[in-house]
Design a protein around this motif. Sequence first.
Motif, PDB file in Angstrom:
ATOM      1  N   ARG A  78       0.805  -1.239   0.000  1.00 45.66           N
ATOM      2  CA  ARG A  78       0.000   0.000   0.000  1.00 45.66           C
ATOM      3  C   ARG A  78       0.831   1.279   0.000  1.00 45.66           C
ATOM      4  N   ASP A  79       2.147   1.157   0.123  1.00 42.52           N
ATOM      5  CA  ASP A  79       2.979   2.357  -0.006  1.00 42.52           C
ATOM      6  C   ASP A  79       3.401   2.411  -1.472  1.00 42.52           C
ATOM      7  N   ARG A  80       2.824   3.348  -2.217  1.00 46.81           N
ATOM      8  CA  ARG A  80       3.017   3.355  -3.669  1.00 46.81           C
ATOM      9  C   ARG A  80       4.472   3.555  -4.073  1.00 46.81           C
ATOM     10  N   GLY A  81       5.252   4.172  -3.194  1.00 41.14           N
ATOM     11  CA  GLY A  81       6.670   4.326  -3.501  1.00 41.14           C
ATOM     12  C   GLY A  81       7.415   3.004  -3.485  1.00 41.14           C
ATOM     13  N   ASN A  82       6.842   1.966  -2.835  1.00 43.39           N
ATOM     14  CA  ASN A  82       7.476   0.649  -2.762  1.00 43.39           C
ATOM     15  C   ASN A  82       7.009  -0.301  -3.859  1.00 43.39           C
ATOM     16  N   LEU A  83       6.095   0.123  -4.707  1.00 46.54           N
ATOM     17  CA  LEU A  83       5.526  -0.763  -5.728  1.00 46.54           C
ATOM     18  C   LEU A  83       6.576  -1.124  -6.764  1.00 46.54           C
ATOM     19  N   LEU A  84       6.860  -2.418  -6.905  1.00 40.69           N
ATOM     20  CA  LEU A  84       7.823  -2.877  -7.914  1.00 40.69           C
ATOM     21  C   LEU A  84       7.158  -3.125  -9.249  1.00 40.69           C
ATOM     22  N   GLY A  85       5.866  -3.412  -9.255  1.00 38.49           N
ATOM     23  CA  GLY A  85       5.187  -3.631 -10.524  1.00 38.49           C
ATOM     24  C   GLY A  85       3.782  -4.180 -10.349  1.00 38.49           C
ATOM     25  N   THR A  86       2.946  -3.954 -11.369  1.00 34.86           N
ATOM     26  CA  THR A  86       1.589  -4.502 -11.431  1.00 34.86           C
ATOM     27  C   THR A  86       1.523  -5.369 -12.679  1.00 34.86           C
ATOM     28  N   PHE A  87       1.004  -6.621 -12.536  1.00 30.46           N
ATOM     29  CA  PHE A  87       1.096  -7.592 -13.624  1.00 30.46           C
ATOM     30  C   PHE A  87      -0.258  -8.250 -13.884  1.00 30.46           C
ATOM     31  N   CYS A  88      -0.474  -8.619 -15.159  1.00 33.72           N
ATOM     32  CA  CYS A  88      -1.674  -9.360 -15.554  1.00 33.72           C
ATOM     33  C   CYS A  88      -1.362 -10.051 -16.874  1.00 33.72           C
ATOM     34  N   GLY A  89      -2.350 -10.756 -17.442  1.00 37.66           N
ATOM     35  CA  GLY A  89      -2.142 -11.450 -18.708  1.00 37.66           C
ATOM     36  C   GLY A  89      -1.377 -12.744 -18.539  1.00 37.66           C
ATOM     37  N   HIS A  90      -0.593 -13.122 -19.575  1.00 31.75           N
ATOM     38  CA  HIS A  90       0.084 -14.419 -19.583  1.00 31.75           C
ATOM     39  C   HIS A  90       1.588 -14.302 -19.365  1.00 31.75           C
ATOM     40  N   SER A  91       2.132 -13.074 -19.340  1.00 30.44           N
ATOM     41  CA  SER A  91       3.581 -12.918 -19.154  1.00 30.44           C
ATOM     42  C   SER A  91       3.901 -12.859 -17.667  1.00 30.44           C
ATOM     43  N   PRO A  92       4.674 -13.813 -17.165  1.00 38.10           N
ATOM     44  CA  PRO A  92       4.941 -13.828 -15.717  1.00 38.10           C
ATOM     45  C   PRO A  92       5.838 -12.657 -15.313  1.00 38.10           C
ATOM     46  N   PRO A  93       5.709 -12.194 -14.082  1.00 35.98           N
ATOM     47  CA  PRO A  93       6.634 -11.165 -13.590  1.00 35.98           C
ATOM     48  C   PRO A  93       8.053 -11.709 -13.569  1.00 35.98           C
ATOM     49  N   PRO A  94       9.058 -10.844 -13.635  1.00 36.16           N
ATOM     50  CA  PRO A  94      10.441 -11.315 -13.540  1.00 36.16           C
ATOM     51  C   PRO A  94      10.741 -11.748 -12.108  1.00 36.16           C
ATOM     52  N   PRO A  95      11.839 -12.459 -11.888  1.00 35.74           N
ATOM     53  CA  PRO A  95      12.251 -12.755 -10.502  1.00 35.74           C
ATOM     54  C   PRO A  95      12.580 -11.453  -9.773  1.00 35.74           C
ATOM     55  N   PHE A  96      12.265 -11.396  -8.490  1.00 34.40           N
ATOM     56  CA  PHE A  96      12.510 -10.190  -7.706  1.00 34.40           C
ATOM     57  C   PHE A  96      13.431 -10.496  -6.539  1.00 34.40           C
ATOM     58  N   SER A  97      14.251  -9.501  -6.200  1.00 36.44           N
ATOM     59  CA  SER A  97      15.068  -9.554  -4.988  1.00 36.44           C
ATOM     60  C   SER A  97      14.751  -8.288  -4.206  1.00 36.44           C
ATOM     61  N   SER A  98      14.222  -8.443  -2.993  1.00 32.67           N
ATOM     62  CA  SER A  98      13.776  -7.274  -2.242  1.00 32.67           C
ATOM     63  C   SER A  98      14.957  -6.481  -1.705  1.00 32.67           C
ATOM     64  N   ALA A  99      14.705  -5.237  -1.355  1.00 30.48           N
ATOM     65  CA  ALA A  99      15.756  -4.370  -0.815  1.00 30.48           C
ATOM     66  C   ALA A  99      15.856  -4.470   0.706  1.00 30.48           C
ATOM     67  N   TRP A 100      14.985  -5.240   1.333  1.00 29.96           N
ATOM     68  CA  TRP A 100      15.149  -5.561   2.753  1.00 29.96           C
ATOM     69  C   TRP A 100      14.423  -6.858   3.039  1.00 29.96           C
ATOM     70  N   HIS A 101      14.095  -7.172   4.284  1.00 36.95           N
ATOM     71  CA  HIS A 101      13.666  -8.527   4.624  1.00 36.95           C
ATOM     72  C   HIS A 101      12.155  -8.708   4.565  1.00 36.95           C
ATOM     73  N   VAL A 102      11.445  -7.762   3.972  1.00 38.86           N
ATOM     74  CA  VAL A 102       9.986  -7.856   3.863  1.00 38.86           C
ATOM     75  C   VAL A 102       9.569  -7.625   2.403  1.00 38.86           C
ATOM     76  N   MET A 103       8.618  -8.416   1.951  1.00 35.80           N
ATOM     77  CA  MET A 103       8.040  -8.230   0.615  1.00 35.80           C
ATOM     78  C   MET A 103       6.557  -8.535   0.704  1.00 35.80           C
ATOM     79  N   ALA A 104       5.748  -7.801  -0.050  1.00 35.97           N
ATOM     80  CA  ALA A 104       4.300  -8.032  -0.046  1.00 35.97           C
ATOM     81  C   ALA A 104       3.822  -8.326  -1.464  1.00 35.97           C
ATOM     82  N   VAL A 105       2.843  -9.226  -1.559  1.00 34.45           N
ATOM     83  CA  VAL A 105       2.237  -9.585  -2.848  1.00 34.45           C
ATOM     84  C   VAL A 105       0.723  -9.479  -2.700  1.00 34.45           C
ATOM     85  N   ILE A 106       0.087  -8.761  -3.610  1.00 36.26           N
ATOM     86  CA  ILE A 106      -1.374  -8.598  -3.573  1.00 36.26           C
ATOM     87  C   ILE A 106      -1.964  -9.145  -4.868  1.00 36.26           C
ATOM     88  N   PHE A 107      -3.000  -9.972  -4.726  1.00 35.78           N
ATOM     89  CA  PHE A 107      -3.742 -10.491  -5.891  1.00 35.78           C
ATOM     90  C   PHE A 107      -5.186 -10.021  -5.791  1.00 35.78           C
TER      91      PHE A 107
END
Length: 549
Positions: A78-107
Amino acid sequence: SHSPLCPPGIKCGGVLSAPSGNFSSPNFPGPYPYETECTWLIVVAEGSSVLLSFSHFELEYHAACAYDYLQVYNGAARDRGNLLGTFCGHSPPPPFSSAWHVMAVIFRSDRHVAKRGFAAAYRKGSGEGWQWRSIHPSVLPHRPYRPYLLADACGGQLTGLSGEITSPRYPESYPNNAECRWSIGGAGGSGPLTLVFADFQVEGGHGCGFDYVALFDGPTAAAPHLGRYCGSARPPRTVSSAPHLFILFKSDFNIGGRGFKAHFYSAGECQEVFTTVKGNFSSPRYPNFYPNNLKCQWSIQLPPGYRVKVFFLDMELEGRSSLTGSCDYDHLAAFDGGAENGSLLGRWCGRESLAPVTSRSNQLLLVLHTDRNTAKRGFSIAYVGVVPMNVSCTRTDFHIQIPVESLAQLERNRIYLGTPSCAAQVVGRNFKIHTRFDTCGTESQKRNNTSIIVSTLYINFSAGDQEDIHQYEVQCEPKRKEASVTLIAGPDPSRLSQAENLVDAQQREGGAMDTHEIKSQDTSDIIFISICILAGLLMVIAVVGLVLL
């Protein structure tokens, strides 16, 4: 647990705190339910990163992902400055490495069209080789105290507009048999990427066959090759042709080195150099929320003699620290000159209406720092170069002098007082205007019960169809023979509420050419007074002579 939008009985979201794990959309591999919202918060050990990848991805497609979508956040959701990307369709998101020890995923899914959804896996990444910035807890009253992680130093997907990468253990010697892969770009940046090496010491050898850094013009090593480097000479500044850059670092089984440190940034959004006499720029993504974890620089470099005047058209950054009252979080700073070791002209945050700032030299540097949470709208700025000029007056005339090198590209008829018929002459290395008060559109006015003479100096920088005429109000107080000059039309007159006088206490310290209020004494008046005194003496002598006779 399930979201309020998630149908009863459907397992959805939660906190994932194991060192590794898997999760997927509800009902996977069957179609996911309608009107569903799930949030997964992945939390691993402090000092580690979260490595996230997708093995399957199939959501309803929309060009802007407005229907069904998956969002990945570098930290809490919910912090828009932390948003790495918004995805849909058939192309999977790339692999991600977070910048600290927390990551959030919303579907989230809407009430129409369901697909198979997604399957994802995560694991704890190693903390070795990360770059830390220490922050004293006193400046973090409303945040948990923990080291502030800038970038994964041994590979990962880096999606910020700017960042720093280093070899493992830098500046200590890197380990043998290392292989690090960084894929930079792909989260909102549209311009080419620039990579600059600040330090470089890697085992050398003919053809760089032992230890090396290789650069590729795209998201993978299959992209066109940009260079392969080793030894102790820093690689040249590299600019990609697309918003992606791939970096590969390899070391063999023996002989190491200090390694390297490099900075990357998205050109045009986070790092720009301006050399034109006026311009404007804004924070990345303005007027939308700027990204977190940024360090952006805008350098304004004008010809010798100029000064730089900056106008803040709009600004909204994260506010001041409630504990210190200072701009400890997101802030914008201005420095006199081209580097951060120059004199600090100002440091701002929050939502403020700022007065214009003028440099003392011909260069000004603006630096935007953002931390890892709480993003805002950002800023919009315009600037104009203040032309160096010497203005003086007598009781009857204006004298204006501008170095030719400051306006080297302009013909003399582009510089005029009042009307084009009163154009400057070239005398030696200067443009000069010497005109009487009763010509060149000059008029007499009363200001503060003082009679002054006023005219307008025009400097026409127009090129092609782009009209660009700068206007300076030139004033003279004839009784005191004091002249001043004021910029009245610069970046965009409609945006400026009032004319800004270029003279202030700080600038008066800078010397005659850097000060735009010039006091002159008319030498003709001195000569006239001297003649009067001499004539008086001669008359006295003559009278005394007649009396004696």
